[in-house]
Design an enzyme around this catalytic site. Structure first.
Site, PDB file in Angstrom:
ATOM      1  N   ARG A  89       0.628  -1.052   0.013  1.00  0.00           N
ATOM      2  CA  ARG A  89       0.165  -0.018   0.117  1.00  0.00           C
ATOM      3  C   ARG A  89       0.936   1.377  -0.007  1.00  0.00           C
ATOM      4  O   ARG A  89       0.343   2.209   0.419  1.00  0.00           O
ATOM      5  CB  ARG A  89      -1.065  -0.027   1.087  1.00  0.00           C
ATOM      6  CG  ARG A  89      -0.248   0.029   2.454  1.00  0.00           C
ATOM      7  CD  ARG A  89      -0.945  -0.009   3.587  1.00  0.00           C
ATOM      8  NE  ARG A  89      -0.290  -0.599   4.942  1.00  0.00           N
ATOM      9  CZ  ARG A  89      -0.194  -0.103   6.261  1.00  0.00           C
ATOM     10  NH1 ARG A  89      -1.355   0.711   6.178  1.00  0.00           N
ATOM     11  NH2 ARG A  89       0.281  -0.545   7.124  1.00  0.00           N
ATOM     12  N   ARG A 179      15.321  -2.877   2.869  1.00  0.00           N
ATOM     13  CA  ARG A 179      14.991  -3.615   4.328  1.00  0.00           C
ATOM     14  C   ARG A 179      16.109  -4.428   4.175  1.00  0.00           C
ATOM     15  O   ARG A 179      16.454  -5.205   3.195  1.00  0.00           O
ATOM     16  CB  ARG A 179      13.723  -3.937   4.460  1.00  0.00           C
ATOM     17  CG  ARG A 179      12.588  -2.710   4.277  1.00  0.00           C
ATOM     18  CD  ARG A 179      11.596  -3.319   3.278  1.00  0.00           C
ATOM     19  NE  ARG A 179      10.714  -2.157   3.329  1.00  0.00           N
ATOM     20  CZ  ARG A 179       9.740  -1.414   3.984  1.00  0.00           C
ATOM     21  NH1 ARG A 179       9.259  -2.228   4.975  1.00  0.00           N
ATOM     22  NH2 ARG A 179       9.154  -0.433   3.731  1.00  0.00           N
ATOM     23  N   ASP A 244      11.407  -7.527   7.530  1.00  0.00           N
ATOM     24  CA  ASP A 244      10.836  -6.546   6.351  1.00  0.00           C
ATOM     25  C   ASP A 244      10.581  -5.132   6.955  1.00  0.00           C
ATOM     26  O   ASP A 244      10.228  -4.330   6.079  1.00  0.00           O
ATOM     27  CB  ASP A 244       9.602  -7.138   5.777  1.00  0.00           C
ATOM     28  CG  ASP A 244       8.533  -7.495   6.673  1.00  0.00           C
ATOM     29  OD1 ASP A 244       8.856  -8.272   7.758  1.00  0.00           O
ATOM     30  OD2 ASP A 244       7.418  -6.824   6.678  1.00  0.00           O
TER      31      ASP A 244
HETATM   32  P1  AMP Z   1       3.465  -4.242   7.932  1.00  0.00           P
HETATM   33  O1  AMP Z   1       2.824  -5.231   9.097  1.00  0.00           O
HETATM   34  O2  AMP Z   1       2.749  -3.000   8.056  1.00  0.00           O
HETATM   35  O3  AMP Z   1       4.837  -4.135   7.863  1.00  0.00           O
HETATM   36  O4  AMP Z   1       2.792  -4.842   6.669  1.00  0.00           O
HETATM   37  C1  AMP Z   1       3.165  -6.185   6.028  1.00  0.00           C
HETATM   38  C2  AMP Z   1       2.969  -6.153   4.706  1.00  0.00           C
HETATM   39  O5  AMP Z   1       1.528  -6.230   4.403  1.00  0.00           O
HETATM   40  C3  AMP Z   1       3.579  -4.988   3.824  1.00  0.00           C
HETATM   41  O6  AMP Z   1       4.086  -5.967   2.807  1.00  0.00           O
HETATM   42  C4  AMP Z   1       2.534  -4.329   3.707  1.00  0.00           C
HETATM   43  O7  AMP Z   1       2.649  -3.685   2.372  1.00  0.00           O
HETATM   44  C5  AMP Z   1       1.180  -5.148   3.371  1.00  0.00           C
HETATM   45  N1  AMP Z   1       0.075  -4.424   3.726  1.00  0.00           N
HETATM   46  C6  AMP Z   1      -0.436  -3.995   4.904  1.00  0.00           C
HETATM   47  N2  AMP Z   1      -1.580  -3.392   4.909  1.00  0.00           N
HETATM   48  C7  AMP Z   1      -2.016  -3.436   3.540  1.00  0.00           C
HETATM   49  C8  AMP Z   1      -3.274  -3.125   2.842  1.00  0.00           C
HETATM   50  N3  AMP Z   1      -3.979  -2.535   3.581  1.00  0.00           N
HETATM   51  N4  AMP Z   1      -3.106  -3.117   1.563  1.00  0.00           N
HETATM   52  C9  AMP Z   1      -2.291  -3.968   1.085  1.00  0.00           C
HETATM   53  N5  AMP Z   1      -1.039  -4.460   1.679  1.00  0.00           N
HETATM   54  C10 AMP Z   1      -1.123  -4.084   2.862  1.00  0.00           C
HETATM   55 MG    MG Z   2       6.151  -3.199   6.867  1.00  0.00          MG
END
Ligand code: AMP
Ligand code: MG
Length: 471
Positions: A89, A179, A244
């Protein structure tokens, strides 16, 4: 709006990203723009008002020179290997070279789906956008390396979570968004071309002194150990230290369910998804070393002599705890007004932390008020505190007051204040957000009648004990 883009990631091998435009939104409205940061990255502050800025920071208008893309990466999430993640996103608009000569990414987050969105909608709601804005700018003000917030806009569109929520986009600025997981993605696939290109890019961009992967590993380890020590010194819990979410540039990145400790306990966990406390406050340094071991593993394929590299990289990772402990001692020494703490001071520090744990004393306020009666008031066992205090008075440096004033923030973005600002923002009232942003970006300023309320610890009823990813 003119942004002086100078893109380099977009020139790397094509398997490292996907060109992707943001998805326009219905009615972009500016919540906040960071004029000081805009200036640093070369945007004329005069251009920051009105519709055109809102359109840029919502992804509705792509400024000249941008090369929008989504980066691919992988990662260990809560210790489990996920072979493919990516900007789900977020979209990198491009890079700029700041007035300080530093290259930085400008990235939109919440700007619509990408090939890495999996089942997600590519969007963010206002709450996490406000949280990231407040906390990242506060971290910067507290001298912690971090991604920063350039702008936040509302989209005029709903976002569907468990409830219907207002959508928003944050514009994030970082030295890069590369990352540990970016390295892991290519290493795990045996894509040597990309792994080598990525390594060369990172060395040129972030660690020009490094002669190769071994130096790079040493330097990343040093920066990451120093970063985590800074978190510990502020009672900061990142909450999702997945590989990540570990910036190769050593910046704090991905503000999700992060939190600041109020009443001190080393095992504090706030994140609702961190069931087993993997990312508890006291586990952060250990996880830091674990994350560096994953980075080392991803660099091994680049080395001509595998066995020799494994031995050398293992030794490098084993230096992480020592680097961390030295940084921790220095930081907590300064928090106690000790100019150059040595190993003999370790007990003085941990004894205070133990007393704080026993009595649930407020982490920030104990340090901010150590010389005053108000620190003593934080403790139940006053005799124990007085005994400790007498030891401390004998040890602190002559210029302790000045050292402590620079080491101990008076105002942090307390969880209950952040939640309060988000709740009001959701109802269309941004005044609490702006008031909080103003004080958390001046964390060391002496308190006034107006700001004292933001230094106050939460009451039992106000206390936030759980935080959510809120994606
Ligand atoms: P995070 O836990 O925020 O680091 O997210 C983990 C993964 O999920 C990352 O690759 C984000 O880009 C993806 N992600 C989190 N929320 C969304 C969303 N609403 N739409 C698409 N991808 C998401
Ligand atoms: Mg992330």
């Amino acid at each position: 709006m003119k942004i002086p883009f100078d893109n380099s990631y977009a020139k790397l091998p094509s398997q490292m990203f996907t060109a992707q435009l943001p998805t326009p939104v219905k009615d972009p409205q500016i919540i906040v723009i960071n004029a000081e940061l805009a200036k640093l990255v070369g945007i004329d502050p005069a251009m920051l008002t009105g519709d055109s800025a809102a359109k840029v920071f919502a992804g509705n208008h792509i400024p000249d020179g941008a090369a929008p893309l989504a980066q691919v990466y992988a990662g260990h999430q809560f210790g489990n290997w996920n072979p493919q993640l990516g900007d789900g996103r977020a979209i990198l608009l491009g890079e700029v070279i700041g007035t300080d000569g530093i290259r930085r990414d400008i990235q939109l987050k919440g700007s619509g789906p990408t090939p890495y969105s999996r089942s997600g909608d590519g969007r963010a709601w206002l709450g996490p956008v406000m949280r990231e804005y407040l906390v990242s700018e506060a971290m910067h003000a507290m001298c912690v390396p971090t991604t920063r917030a350039l702008a936040a806009v509302t989209t005029g569109e709903p976002v569907y979570r468990e409830e219907i929520l207002p959508g928003a986009v944050i514009t994030r600025v970082a030295q890069s968004h590369i990352r540990v997981g970016t390295f892991q993605f290519f290493a795990s696939r045996g894509d040597m071309q990309a792994l080598q290109a990525l390594t060369d890019h990172v060395i040129a961009r972030h660690y020009p002194e490094a002669g190769g992967p071994a130096d790079l590993l040493d330097m990343v380890i040093a920066r990451y150990a120093a970063l985590i020590a800074k978190w510990m010194g502020l009672g900061f819990i990142h909450g999702v230290m997945n590989t990540d979410n570990v910036s190769i540039a050593g910046e704090t990145i991905d503000y999700g369910p992060c939190a600041f400790i109020d009443d001190f306990h080393p095992d504090s966990v706030f994140s609702a998804i961190d069931q087993y406390g993997r990312y508890a406050y006291s586990n952060q340094p250990g996880i830091g070393a674990w994350n560096m071991a994953q980075f080392a593993t991803a660099l091994i394929p680049l080395m001509p002599d595998r066995d020799k590299a494994i031995a050398g990289f293992t030794a490098a990772v084993h230096r992480f705890p020592d680097l961390y402990e030295a940084a921790w001692l220095n930081i907590f020494g300064r928090k106690l007004g000790i100019a150059a703490a040595d190993e003999d001071d370790r007990d003085l520090i941990t004894d205070l932390l133990d007393l704080m744990t026993k009595d649930g004393a407020d982490f920030t306020n104990v340090f901010a008020n150590l010389g005053l009666q108000t620190a003593r008031d934080q403790f139940i066992d006053r005799d124990a505190f007085d005994t400790w205090h007498a030891r401390w008075v004998l040890r602190k440096s002559p210029d302790a007051d000045a050292i402590m004033a620079a080491a101990n923030p008076r105002i942090i973005p307390r969880n209950h204040r952040v939640e309060e600002a988000i709740a009001a923002g959701r109802d269309g009232n941004l005044a609490p957000f702006h008031a909080l942003l103003k004080v958390v970006t001046q964390p060391y300023a002496p308190l006034t009648d107006e700001t004292a309320t933001f230094a106050r610890a939460p009451t039992k009823d106000e206390r936030v004990t759980r935080t959510f990813c809120g994606t």
